[in-house]
Design a protein around this motif. Structure first.
Motif, short mmCIF file in Angstrom:
data_model
loop_
_atom_site.label_atom_id
_atom_site.label_comp_id
_atom_site.label_asym_id
_atom_site.label_seq_id
_atom_site.Cartn_x
_atom_site.Cartn_y
_atom_site.Cartn_z
N PRO A 35 0.82 -1.22 0.00
CA PRO A 35 0.00 0.00 0.00
C PRO A 35 0.86 1.27 0.00
O PRO A 35 1.94 1.29 0.56
N GLU A 36 0.36 2.30 -0.64
CA GLU A 36 1.07 3.58 -0.66
C GLU A 36 0.60 4.50 0.45
O GLU A 36 1.19 5.54 0.69
N TYR A 37 -0.51 4.13 1.09
CA TYR A 37 -1.14 5.04 2.04
C TYR A 37 -1.36 4.39 3.40
O TYR A 37 -1.72 3.22 3.49
N LEU A 38 -1.14 5.20 4.44
CA LEU A 38 -1.59 4.83 5.79
C LEU A 38 -2.73 5.78 6.14
O LEU A 38 -2.59 7.01 6.03
N TRP A 39 -3.84 5.19 6.54
CA TRP A 39 -5.03 5.96 6.92
C TRP A 39 -5.18 5.89 8.43
O TRP A 39 -5.22 4.80 9.00
N ILE A 40 -5.24 7.03 9.09
CA ILE A 40 -5.53 7.07 10.52
C ILE A 40 -6.87 7.78 10.67
O ILE A 40 -6.98 8.99 10.44
N GLY A 41 -7.90 7.01 11.00
CA GLY A 41 -9.24 7.58 11.01
C GLY A 41 -10.03 7.22 12.26
O GLY A 41 -9.53 6.54 13.16
N CYS A 42 -11.27 7.68 12.29
CA CYS A 42 -12.14 7.40 13.42
C CYS A 42 -12.79 6.02 13.26
O CYS A 42 -13.03 5.56 12.14
N SER A 43 -13.09 5.39 14.39
CA SER A 43 -13.74 4.07 14.36
C SER A 43 -15.19 4.13 13.89
O SER A 43 -15.78 3.09 13.61
N ASP A 44 -15.74 5.32 13.82
CA ASP A 44 -17.15 5.51 13.43
C ASP A 44 -17.52 4.63 12.23
O ASP A 44 -16.83 4.65 11.20
N SER A 45 -18.63 3.91 12.35
CA SER A 45 -19.02 2.95 11.31
C SER A 45 -19.36 3.62 9.98
O SER A 45 -19.41 2.97 8.94
N ARG A 46 -19.56 4.94 10.02
CA ARG A 46 -19.92 5.64 8.79
C ARG A 46 -18.71 6.13 8.01
O ARG A 46 -18.83 6.70 6.93
N VAL A 47 -17.52 5.91 8.60
CA VAL A 47 -16.31 6.46 7.99
C VAL A 47 -15.34 5.32 7.68
O VAL A 47 -14.31 5.15 8.33
#
Ligand code: CO
Length: 211
Positions: A35-47
């Motif tokens: 992968p070229e990307y690391l995603w750090i996001g919210c656990s929210d099921s909509r995201v």
């Protein structure tokens, strides 16, 4: 377990449809991920990271927690960053927050939420840091949206100041850190304009200005 049969059936359908369009897809991914990307996001099921940016398995490395926080002592998140930067050599780290974030909202109220209050303290720290800017806005909903954005910007700074990212830049590795925010209301991502591509830019972020 019977009630989960729909999920297992969904999975079989999904795997079949992928194999129909690309018979070697899973065989290829089983050998290695790149992968070229690391995603750090919210656990929210909509995201959901892959769906929002329309990427297949193998294309984005993902870490999610409540309110997409990067805490200096969180070994879970730091380990993900280390593996992504040093082993996978991702070219981009995306911190992605979202409006209507329950974690941010809980950090703004004065109620007790139990254990999670210890996690939300990090957001309260950001609120305190930007209190004047936030409270200059009249409407509570505007304050809420601004804190969602400021929280992303703070986490971008936190990523930039990890030893792994600093080491990568010091050794000349190509790596950019970005701050995005997602609108649940229309499914659209916004770039907060705080991308950082080297240690010098990162040091200027110690006292970030909101865009
Ligand atoms: Co959230």
């Amino acid at each position: 377990m019977k009630e989960l049969e729909n999920l297992l059936q969904n999975n079989r359908n999904w795997a079949d449809s992928i194999k129909d369009s690309d018979p070697e897809f899973f065989a290829r991914l089983s050998v290695q991920q790149n992968p070229e990307y690391l995603w750090i996001g919210c656990s929210d099921s909509r995201v959901s990271a892959n769906q929002i940016v329309d990427l297949l398995p193998g294309e984005i490395f993902v870490h999610r927690n409540i309110a997409n926080l990067v805490v200096h002592t969180d070994l879970n998140c730091l380990s993900v960053i280390q593996y992504a930067v040093e082993a996978l050599k991702v070219k981009h780290i995306i911190v992605c927050g979202h409006y209507e974030c329950g974690g941010i909202k809980a950090a703004m109220d004065d109620e007790s939420h139990g254990l999670i209050d210890n996690w939300l303290r990090h957001i309260k720290d950001t609120y305190r840091l930007y209190r004047n800017k936030i409270e200059a806005l009249e409407k509570k909903e505007d304050q809420y949206a601004l804190l969602c954005e400021l929280n992303v910007i703070e986490q971008v700074a936190n990523v930039c100041h990890t030893t792994m990212v600093q080491s990568a830049w010091n050794s000349g590795q190509e790596l950019a850190v970005h701050g995005w925010i997602y609108s649940i209301k229309d499914g659209v991502l916004k770039d907060l304009g705080v991308s950082v591509t080297d240690a010098l830019e990162a040091s200027e972020m110690l006292k970030p200005e909101t865009p």
